[in-house]
Design an enzyme around this catalytic site. Structure first.
Site, PDB file in Angstrom:
ATOM      1  N   GLY A  63       0.947  -1.193  -0.143  1.00 55.31           N
ATOM      2  CA  GLY A  63       0.241   0.140  -0.175  1.00 55.31           C
ATOM      3  C   GLY A  63       1.167   0.770   0.639  1.00 55.31           C
ATOM      4  O   GLY A  63       2.046   0.941  -0.153  1.00 55.31           O
ATOM      5  N   TYR A  91       3.478  -3.364   3.301  1.00 56.53           N
ATOM      6  CA  TYR A  91       3.078  -2.212   3.925  1.00 56.53           C
ATOM      7  C   TYR A  91       2.258  -3.313   4.889  1.00 56.53           C
ATOM      8  O   TYR A  91       1.980  -2.699   5.756  1.00 56.53           O
ATOM      9  CB  TYR A  91       2.191  -1.380   3.360  1.00 56.53           C
ATOM     10  CG  TYR A  91       1.539  -0.727   4.019  1.00 56.53           C
ATOM     11  CD1 TYR A  91       1.774   0.440   4.152  1.00 56.53           C
ATOM     12  CD2 TYR A  91       0.265  -1.279   4.210  1.00 56.53           C
ATOM     13  CE1 TYR A  91       1.472   1.367   5.263  1.00 56.53           C
ATOM     14  CE2 TYR A  91      -0.552  -0.045   4.765  1.00 56.53           C
ATOM     15  CZ  TYR A  91      -0.327   1.269   5.774  1.00 56.53           C
ATOM     16  OH  TYR A  91      -0.672   2.059   6.285  1.00 56.53           O
ATOM     17  N   HIS A 177       7.936  -8.507  -2.415  1.00 62.51           N
ATOM     18  CA  HIS A 177       6.810  -8.763  -3.080  1.00 62.51           C
ATOM     19  C   HIS A 177       7.153 -10.128  -3.945  1.00 62.51           C
ATOM     20  O   HIS A 177       6.823 -10.327  -4.718  1.00 62.51           O
ATOM     21  CB  HIS A 177       6.047  -8.046  -4.502  1.00 62.51           C
ATOM     22  CG  HIS A 177       6.022  -6.708  -3.795  1.00 62.51           C
ATOM     23  ND1 HIS A 177       4.836  -5.647  -3.644  1.00 62.51           N
ATOM     24  CD2 HIS A 177       6.637  -5.290  -3.153  1.00 62.51           C
ATOM     25  CE1 HIS A 177       4.886  -4.983  -3.220  1.00 62.51           C
ATOM     26  NE2 HIS A 177       5.818  -4.823  -2.387  1.00 62.51           N
ATOM     27  N   GLU A 179       4.869 -11.901  -5.918  1.00 68.12           N
ATOM     28  CA  GLU A 179       3.356 -11.963  -6.507  1.00 68.12           C
ATOM     29  C   GLU A 179       4.217 -11.329  -7.764  1.00 68.12           C
ATOM     30  O   GLU A 179       3.826 -11.519  -9.116  1.00 68.12           O
ATOM     31  CB  GLU A 179       2.330 -11.445  -6.784  1.00 68.12           C
ATOM     32  CG  GLU A 179       2.730  -9.711  -6.310  1.00 68.12           C
ATOM     33  CD  GLU A 179       3.243  -8.890  -5.003  1.00 68.12           C
ATOM     34  OE1 GLU A 179       3.418 -10.055  -4.225  1.00 68.12           O
ATOM     35  OE2 GLU A 179       2.979  -7.861  -4.530  1.00 68.12           O
ATOM     36  N   ASP A 235     -14.612 -11.528 -23.995  1.00 64.84           N
ATOM     37  CA  ASP A 235     -15.804 -11.577 -23.063  1.00 64.84           C
ATOM     38  C   ASP A 235     -17.209 -11.827 -23.215  1.00 64.84           C
ATOM     39  O   ASP A 235     -17.269 -12.681 -23.214  1.00 64.84           O
ATOM     40  CB  ASP A 235     -15.301  -9.667 -22.088  1.00 64.84           C
ATOM     41  CG  ASP A 235     -14.175  -9.924 -21.758  1.00 64.84           C
ATOM     42  OD1 ASP A 235     -13.174 -10.257 -21.970  1.00 64.84           O
ATOM     43  OD2 ASP A 235     -13.884  -8.871 -21.646  1.00 64.84           O
ATOM     44  N   LYS A 374      -9.025 -11.497 -17.652  1.00 67.72           N
ATOM     45  CA  LYS A 374      -8.675 -11.975 -18.235  1.00 67.72           C
ATOM     46  C   LYS A 374      -8.520 -12.886 -19.031  1.00 67.72           C
ATOM     47  O   LYS A 374      -9.045 -13.327 -20.179  1.00 67.72           O
ATOM     48  CB  LYS A 374      -8.085 -10.672 -19.126  1.00 67.72           C
ATOM     49  CG  LYS A 374      -8.472 -10.497 -20.802  1.00 67.72           C
ATOM     50  CD  LYS A 374      -9.930  -9.484 -21.355  1.00 67.72           C
ATOM     51  CE  LYS A 374      -9.670  -9.563 -22.698  1.00 67.72           C
ATOM     52  NZ  LYS A 374     -11.084  -8.305 -22.680  1.00 67.72           N
TER      53      LYS A 374
END
Ligand code: XMP
Length: 518
Positions: A63, A91, A177, A179, A235, A374
């Site tokens: 954050g 954070y 991080h 990710e 989509d 997506k």
């Protein structure tokens, strides 16, 4: 709006509390790549709401730069007493450390980028990982001492506590991080948290999602009839195929050709739907109506507004012809849901294309993709047996080429753009670059410049190529296309498209630019 809440969350859900970091969506994607279902919720989601979701684990995202900032976001500290495993990232870890009595010091220098980690406890979170690994950091504050009951699990040159944990309470924090792909062992670490600490079974797959979604749609539509607006994009095609699997011919698709499509697109959409889906399809050629509505309009948002409004009129007329319809299928994706949620930034562009329809027509919304990203929609499309040309198609905006003809949209300018676009797309496909790009498009600028063609002076438009790489379309980078490909594109467009005498390549990332020009 009258919508149906399709709760497709499986038995094991992990909640990610979002403190607004740029990478929060990536955390969600990585968790799902571990075949664990997760949802993003705002950091200030009240505890009872959180408990209702019955999460098996919670992740606190990154954050703002500092827990010392005025008004820095907090979680209700009782969260740590729920008995649910929690992982704080960046954070999220600093906040956990601060709230539980550790020492967080404001950093004088940001630690940004690659960092070498030394693992001090190689079990639990770091099970099966090497003793030393590369991790990606982006922080100012740092944890100097973990809270009572916690131990340091890893350190780096600038972070004495680069990871911490309280095994008994199953509370963990990592300063880096996991990710991002720059942390090569990040996914393994997340998997350890999910499977070892939260007890997750890696059972959430597109196959299981499809089964649950089909059952949920069948349940909700009952004996009613549904209608779906097809755009030709992935989509709406996936949403239609899924709902068709659930309710069969009680779904009718409507394809409105607003005359702002790529060359050959109306024919190819009709053909694909006839061949692959056998879903009843109503085709409406409304090109002239849209062009008239756009006459004299130059403002991008006004174009979107008029196109949206006209679309509603046409669609409504067709739906009335169909008789009693109670449901509208839309291919809304999870990023749209997150972005339109509370606390999200100002509207840069209004992206909704059929907004307003459900209220006017008293339709209830079916949005079977509202929990998916997506790439997951594409995987679902594969699961449903959709053809590759639909699944891997670049996104195409609802207002179509109208927002790529900068300034007033006229029949002549549309024709020029369509012609240039067809050449560019054919060359990109032939070179293999189409699949490597997130999106490619051409823009016609409303200026003219002087050129010389075959001893004649020309005074014509420039065509601008925009080709980007992107994971989520929220940020994007211009693609490093080879010069020889650019040369071929330039030669062909300028030589073959009447009305064009220059070819430009857009070298701007997003931000500061957006992907489309309008
Ligand atoms: P921007 O230009 O905002 O685009 O960086 C991000 C993605 O959204 C698409 N886009 C739209 N899609 N209606 C849509 O359905 C719109 O009005 C619209 N405007 C932009 C754009 O093509 C890109 O994929």
């Amino acid at each position: 709006m009258s919508g149906i809440s399709m709760d497709l969350s499986p038995a094991q859900t992990v909640i990610i509390l979002d403190f607004g970091a740029q990478y929060t969506q990536l955390i969600a994607r990585r968790v799902r790549e571990c075949h664990v279902y997760c949802e993003l919720l705002p950091y200030d989601t009240p505890l009872p709401v959180l408990r209702e979701r019955r999460p098996v684990g919670i992740i606190l995202s990154g954050g703002p730069p500092s827990v010392y900032e005025r008004g820095a976001p907090q979680v209700d500290p009782s969260i740590y007493g729920l008995g649910i495993p929690i992982l704080g990232i960046c954070y999220g870890m600093q906040l956990m450390a601060q709230q539980l009595g550790g020492r967080v010091v404001p950093g004088e220098q940001r630690e940004y980028g690659r960092s070498d980690l030394e693992i001090q406890r190689g079990d639990g979170l770091f099970s099966g990982l090497p003793d030393r690994l590369v991790a990606w950091m982006s922080h100012g504050d740092r944890v100097e001492a973990p809270p009572p009951g916690f131990e340091a699990l890893a350190r780096s040159a600038n972070s004495p506590v680069a990871a911490m944990g309280n095994r008994a309470r199953r509370l963990f924090g990592v300063q880096f991080h996991p990710e991002v792909t720059h942390t090569p062992w990040g996914s393994e670490l997340l998997r350890n948290f999910l499977c070892r600490e939260c007890g997750c079974e890696p059972s959430w797959t597109m196959g299981s999602f499809l089964r649950d979604a089909v059952a949920a749609v069948r349940d909700q539509v009952g004996n009613g009839r549904a209608v779906c607006a097809l755009s030709g994009g992935v989509d709406s095609a996936v949403a239609a195929a899924l709902v068709h699997r659930a309710v069969g011919d009680r779904l009718t698709c409507v394809f409105v050709n607003h005359g702002l499509l790529r060359s050959g697109e109306p024919e190819s959409v009709r053909q694909t739907f006839a061949e692959h889906f056998r879903i009843p399809l109503v085709y409406v050629d409304a090109a002239q109506r849209f062009l008239e509505r756009l006459r004299g309009v130059t403002d991008p948002e006004e174009k979107r507004r008029r196109i949206g409004e006209e679309f509603i009129r046409v669609f409504e007329e067709e739906a009335h012809r169909l008789g009693e319809v109670r449901f509208l299928v839309q291919g809304t994706l999870y990023p749209d849901v997150i972005e339109s949620g509370p606390g999200h930034a100002a509207t840069i562009k209004t992206h909704h294309n059929v907004g307003g329809l459900p209220e006017r027509m008293h339709l209830r919304l079916i949005e079977p993709l509202r929990w998916l990203f997506k790439d997951e929609v594409r995987a679902l499309g594969e699961e449903l047996g959709l053809p590759e040309e639909i699944i891997w198609r670049h996104p195409f905006p609802g207002p179509g080429l109208a927002i790529r003809v900068v300034g007033e949209v006229t029949g002549e300018r549309l024709e020029i753009l369509r012609h240039a676009d067809a050449i560019v797309m054919a060359e990109l496909r032939a070179s293999g670059y189409y699949q490597r790009l997130a999106q490619a498009l051409v823009v016609l600028a409303p200026v003219r410049s002087v050129g010389v063609m075959g001893d004649q002076r020309s005074y014509a438009y420039p065509v601008i190529l925009r080709a980007v790489t992107s994971e989520d379309f929220m940020t994007a980078d211009w693609a490093r296309l080879p010069f020889d490909l650019l040369e071929r594109l330039s030669n062909r467009v300028v030589n073959e498209v009447p009305g064009v005498n220059r070819f430009l390549y857009d070298l701007t990332s997003k931000p500061p630019a957006t992907i489309e020009w309008e």
